[in-house]
Design a protein around this motif. Structure first.
Motif, PDB file in Angstrom:
ATOM      1  N   THR A 180      -4.262   2.380  -3.815  1.00 45.24           N
ATOM      2  CA  THR A 180      -3.793   1.726  -2.593  1.00 45.24           C
ATOM      3  C   THR A 180      -4.698   0.547  -2.242  1.00 45.24           C
ATOM      4  O   THR A 180      -4.224  -0.551  -1.937  1.00 45.24           O
ATOM      5  CB  THR A 180      -3.777   2.742  -1.437  1.00 45.24           C
ATOM      6  N   THR A 181      -6.014   0.789  -2.308  1.00 43.07           N
ATOM      7  CA  THR A 181      -6.969  -0.282  -1.991  1.00 43.07           C
ATOM      8  C   THR A 181      -6.783  -1.452  -2.949  1.00 43.07           C
ATOM      9  O   THR A 181      -6.708  -2.611  -2.531  1.00 43.07           O
ATOM     10  CB  THR A 181      -8.414   0.253  -2.115  1.00 43.07           C
TER      11      THR A 181
ATOM     12  N   SER B 253       0.837  -1.205   0.000  1.00 46.28           N
ATOM     13  CA  SER B 253       0.000   0.000   0.000  1.00 46.28           C
ATOM     14  C   SER B 253       0.871   1.255   0.000  1.00 46.28           C
ATOM     15  O   SER B 253       0.556   2.243  -0.662  1.00 46.28           O
ATOM     16  CB  SER B 253      -0.925   0.010   1.216  1.00 46.28           C
TER      17      SER B 253
ATOM     18  N   GLY C 267      -6.081   6.823  -3.313  1.00 46.72           N
ATOM     19  CA  GLY C 267      -6.776   5.904  -2.411  1.00 46.72           C
ATOM     20  C   GLY C 267      -7.228   4.652  -3.138  1.00 46.72           C
ATOM     21  O   GLY C 267      -7.064   3.532  -2.644  1.00 46.72           O
ATOM     22  N   ASP C 268      -7.774   4.833  -4.356  1.00 46.76           N
ATOM     23  CA  ASP C 268      -8.221   3.682  -5.151  1.00 46.76           C
ATOM     24  C   ASP C 268      -7.061   2.739  -5.434  1.00 46.76           C
ATOM     25  O   ASP C 268      -7.174   1.525  -5.299  1.00 46.76           O
ATOM     26  CB  ASP C 268      -8.799   4.161  -6.498  1.00 46.76           C
TER      27      ASP C 268
ATOM     28  N   ALA D 198       0.753   4.108  -2.826  1.00 49.40           N
ATOM     29  CA  ALA D 198       0.455   5.504  -2.477  1.00 49.40           C
ATOM     30  C   ALA D 198       1.587   6.429  -2.915  1.00 49.40           C
ATOM     31  O   ALA D 198       1.356   7.514  -3.463  1.00 49.40           O
ATOM     32  CB  ALA D 198       0.231   5.624  -0.978  1.00 49.40           C
TER      33      ALA D 198
ATOM     34  N   THR E 221      -2.119   4.954 -11.457  1.00 47.52           N
ATOM     35  CA  THR E 221      -3.027   5.881 -10.773  1.00 47.52           C
ATOM     36  C   THR E 221      -3.509   6.950 -11.752  1.00 47.52           C
ATOM     37  O   THR E 221      -2.727   7.473 -12.532  1.00 47.52           O
ATOM     38  CB  THR E 221      -2.299   6.552  -9.593  1.00 47.52           C
TER      39      THR E 221
ATOM     40  N   SER F  25      -8.542  11.087  -4.771  1.00 46.03           N
ATOM     41  CA  SER F  25      -9.226   9.814  -4.537  1.00 46.03           C
ATOM     42  C   SER F  25      -8.574   8.703  -5.341  1.00 46.03           C
ATOM     43  O   SER F  25      -8.651   7.529  -4.974  1.00 46.03           O
ATOM     44  CB  SER F  25     -10.700   9.932  -4.893  1.00 46.03           C
TER      45      SER F  25
END
Lengths: 256, 376
Positions: B349-350, B230, B346-347, B234, B338, B343
Motif C-alpha cells: 500500500t505504501t 492504496s 502495508g508495504d 490493499a 505482495t 506487513s
C-alpha cells in the motif's frame, strides 16, 4: 490420565447465536483440571465458535462460562486480565505476528507480563521452542516456516507463560502423521507433568484416541451435545448411531 | 497480576558448599523475583559444590524449570558439582527433558554481515527487478486493454461499475472539498498582492488557467492515489496473501483480466468526470474571494470565459486519463506483487501511494513539455 477431579471450566446453559441464527442451543458441560478435553463434531457444527466463546472473544446470547470460578463473559479490566493469564490459545491459522521473527513472537508475552531479565527470557523462549521441536528456527520469520511448524510455534507462544489451560483450535491439521503423533506426545506430557488442562477442537480421530480423556460431540442438526465420554466408549457403546458412525468413519446418508 | 509467593534462601557452609533453598510457588509470575538473586548467589560464592533444595516448592511451571536449567547450565560451565534435591518426579521429568548445554548462547544470531558492495549490488538488483516487473505488468495490462477493446464482453462490467462507484463516486466529496479550498486559498493569496496594482480581477484568469490546466487534474490524481490506489493495493494484496490470486490462476483465469482490467477501466472512466467536478469546485472557491471583494459573479464568470478555452479544459482532462491509468495500474501492480504476511500488505500500500504520486508528478511534467511544444 486425569488424576484430579476439580472442575476448572464450567459452561452453563450456553446459547450461541449469530443474529437470529442459533448455532449452539442451551448446552452445559464441565472440564476437569488436568484433563485433555476434546470438542468434536461435523463441519459447521460450531466447534470453533464454542472455543472462541470459551476464551472470551465473543459474548454468548445466553449462559455463563466460568474459568477457574470466574465468569469470562462478564469480567472486565484487571479481572479479565487475571482470567486471560490462566489461558493460552493456539488459533487455527496459528496467528503468529508476521512482522516478528519466531523468537520475538514467543518472547512477546514474557516481555509484557513478567519481570524476568533479558537472558532469562531468552532461555525460557529457547526451552519452549525445544519443547515443540523448533529450536534452531529462532530467527525464521513466520512466512519462512511450514504450516506445521507455524502451528508448533503458536503452541510455544500460547504456553510461554505456563497457563493452566491451553485451548488448541485444530492443532494437528496440516501436520504429517509423525509430527502429529509427536505433538500428541507433547500434549500428553504437558498435561501429565505440568497439569495443564487442554481444550482441543479437532477432527483427527487417531489424535483423539491417543490424547483425549474426554470428548463431547456437537451435532449441528440439534445444536446440542449428543455425546460425552471417553472416545473408545463413544465408539463402541454410544446409544447414538450417528456418534458411532462418526468414530468408525462410516459414510451413510445420515452423516452430515 | 496473579499473586504468587516464592522465597529464596542462600547459605554457604564452612566447607564451601552453597545451599540454595527455594520454597513456595515457582511460576512465570514469581520466578523473575528470585532469578537474579540465584544468579548473584552462584557468582558470589563460586562454590565447587552447590545444593539446590527444592523440597518446599509447592508448584513449578516451565519458567521455574527454566531457572533450574539456568543453574545447571552455569554449574556445568564452571565444572562444579550440583545437586538438586527434593524435586518432585513430575518436575524432574520435565527438567531431564532439557540438556543445559544446549542453551549455551542466549540466542544464536543470524550471520547476516554484508558489506557495502553487496548492499549496493542487492539494491541495484532490486531496482532492476522492480522495473522489469513493472514493464511486464504494463505489457500484460496493455494486452488486456487491447483484448477488451476488441471484445468488450471479456470485461466484467458489473464489477467495473461497482468499482467505479466505490473508487470514483465515493471519492467525490473529498476531491470537491480539497479543490474548493485550494481554489479559495490560491485566490486569497494572489488577490492581496494583485490588489496593490489594481489587478485583482485577474485573479479569475489565474484561477481558471491554473485549475483547468494543472491543479484540477493534479489534485484529483493525488487524492485518488492516496485513496483509490492504496485501496486497490490493499485489496489485491490481501487476495494474494489469502491465495485467492493463486486460486484464480489455477482456475485458468488471468488475474490481470479478472482483477486489474475492471479496476483500470473503472478508474479511467471516473478520473475525467471527477476532474471536471474538481475544476468546477476550484473555480467556485476562487469566486468566494472575488465576491467578497465586491465583484459581481457575472464579472468573474466573464473573465473565466475570456481567459480559458476548451483546449485548456480538454488538455487537463487528457492528463487526467493518464493519471487514472497510473493510479489504478500502480495500485494493482503493487497489490499483485505482495509477498506473504500482514506487513506485506502495508508495504504494498505504501509503495503504491509513494510511487503513484511520483509517477503522477513526472507525467505531469512530461505533459507540460509536450503541451509547450504543441503550443497548447
Amino acid at each position: 490420565m486425569n488424576t484430579e477431579s476439580e472442575t476448572i471450566i464450567h459452561v452453563e446453559s450456553l446459547t450461541v447465536a449469530y443474529e437470529d441464527t442459533v448455532v449452539i442451543d442451551n448446552i452445559s458441560f464441565e472440564v476437569r483440571k488436568g484433563e485433555v478435553f476434546v470438542i468434536l463434531g461435523g463441519s459447521g457444527c460450531g466447534k470453533s465458535t464454542l472455543l472462541k466463546q470459551m476464551i472470551g472473544l465473543y459474548s454468548p446470547a445466553a449462559g455463563r462460562i466460568l474459568i477457574d470460578g470466574q465468569d469470562i463473559v462478564s469480567a472486565e479490566g484487571d479481572e479479565r486480565l487475571r482470567i486471560l493469564r490462566k489461558i493460552g490459545v493456539m488459533y487455527q491459522s496459528s496467528a503468529l505476528f508476521g512482522s516478528m521473527a519466531l523468537f520475538e513472537n514467543v518472547r512477546l508475552p514474557l516481555e509484557e507480563f513478567t519481570n524476568l531479565n533479558s537472558a532469562a527470557m531468552d532461555l525460557i523462549v529457547l526451552m519452549k521452542l525445544k519443547l515443540v521441536g523448533l529450536k534452531g528456527f529462532e530467527n525464521h520469520m513466520p512466512s519462512e516456516l511450514s504450516g506445521g511448524m507455524q502451528k508448533r510455534a503458536a503452541i510455544a507462544r500460547a504456553m510461554v507463560l505456563d497457563p493452566q489451560i491451553l485451548f488448541l483450535d485444530e492443532p494437528s491439521a496440516g501436520l504429517d502423521p509423525i509430527t502429529s503423533a509427536e505433538l500428541d506426545q507433547l500434549i500428553i506430557s504437558l498435561a501429565h507433568n505440568l497439569k495443564i488442562t487442554f481444550v482441543i477442537v479437532t477432527h483427527e480421530l487417531p489424535s483423539i484416541y491417543s490424547i483425549a480423556d474426554r470428548v463431547i460431540m456437537l451435532d449441528k442438526r440439534v445444536k446440542k451435545i449428543v455425546a460425552d465420554g471417553r472416545p473408545q466408549d463413544l465408539r463402541d457403546k454410544s446409544d447414538n448411531q450417528w456418534v458411532r458412525q462418526f468414530f468408525k468413519r462410516e459414510v451413510t446418508s445420515n452423516v452430515s | 497480576m496473579i499473586e504468587s509467593r516464592v522465597t529464596l534462601n542462600t547459605e554457604v557452609s564452612k566447607d564451601g558448599v552453597l545451599t540454595i533453598t527455594i520454597s513456595g510457588r515457582l511460576d512465570s509470575t514469581s520466578t523473575g523475583n528470585i532469578w537474579q538473586g540465584v544468579i548473584d548467589a552462584l557468582e558470589r560464592a563460586s562454590s565447587k559444590r552447590v545444593v539446590v533444595d527444592t523440597s518446599e516448592i509447592d508448584y513449578c511451571d516451565g519458567t521455574g524449570i527454566g531457572l533450574l536449567v539456568e543453574i545447571q547450565r552455569r554449574q556445568k560451565k564452571t565444572g562444579s558439582k550440583l545437586e538438586i534435591s527434593g524435586l518432585r518426579d513430575e518436575y524432574q521429568k520435565l527438567l531431564d527433558f532439557f540438556d543445559p548445554l544446549e542453551f549455551e548462547e542466549s540466542r544464536p544470531e543470524k550471520s547476516r554481515k554484508t558489506n557495502l558492495t553487496e548492499e549496493v549490488g542487492r539494491a541495484t538488483f532490486s531496482v532492476w527487478d522492480n522495473i522489469r516487473s513493472q514493464v511486464a505488468f504494463l505489457g500484460e495490462l496493455v494486452a488486456a486493454l487491447y483484448l477488451a477493446a476488441r471484445n468488450p464482453t471479456v470485461v466484467r462490467w458489473k464489477d467495473a461499475f461497482l468499482i467505479a462507484e466505490t473508487a470514483g463516486v465515493n471519492a467525490f466529496p473529498i476531491v470537491a472539498l480539497i479543490s474548493f479550498l485550494i481554489g479559495l486559498i490560491m485566490a486569497f493569496q494572489a488577490a492581496i498582492p494583485m490588489k496593490q496594482f489594481g489587478a485583482e480581477i485577474f485573479v479569475a484568469d489565474l484561477i481558471a488557467l491554473s485549475t483547468l490546466r494543472e491543479l484540477g487534474p493534479l489534485m484529483t490524481a493525488i487524492v485518488m492515489a492516496g485513496r483509490t490506489s492504496s485501496a486497490f493495493a490493499a485489496e489485491l494484496g490481501t487476495m494474494k496473501v489469502n491465495e485467492e490470486v493463486d486460486a484464480l490462476t489455477t482456475m485458468g483465469l488471468d488475474p490481470v483480466r479478472f482483477l486489474v482490467l475492471t479496476r483500470v477501466i473503472a478508474t479511467l472512466f471516473m478520473m475525467p468526470l471527477i476532474t471536471i467536478f474538481a475544476n468546477l469546485f476550484g473555480i467556485l472557491g476562487g469566486s468566494v474571494v472575488l465576491l467578497s471583494m465586491g465583484y459581481p459573479l457575472n464579472t468573474y464568470i466573464d473573465r473565466i470565459i475570456q481567459s480559458a478555452d476548451y483546449v485548456d479544459l480538454l488538455g487537463g482532462l487528457l492528463k487526467s486519463l493518464a493519471f487514472g491509468l497510473i493510479v489504478a495500474g500502480i495500485g494493482c501492480s503493487h497489490g499483485l506483487r505482495t509477498r506473504t504476511g500482514a506487513s506485506a500488505v502495508g508495504d504494498s500500500t505504501t509503495k503504491a501511494v509513494v510511487s503513484g504520486i511520483i509517477m503522477i508528478i513526472l507525467t505531469d511534467g512530461l505533459f507540460s513539455v509536450v503541451y509547450f511544444y504543441l503550443g497548447i
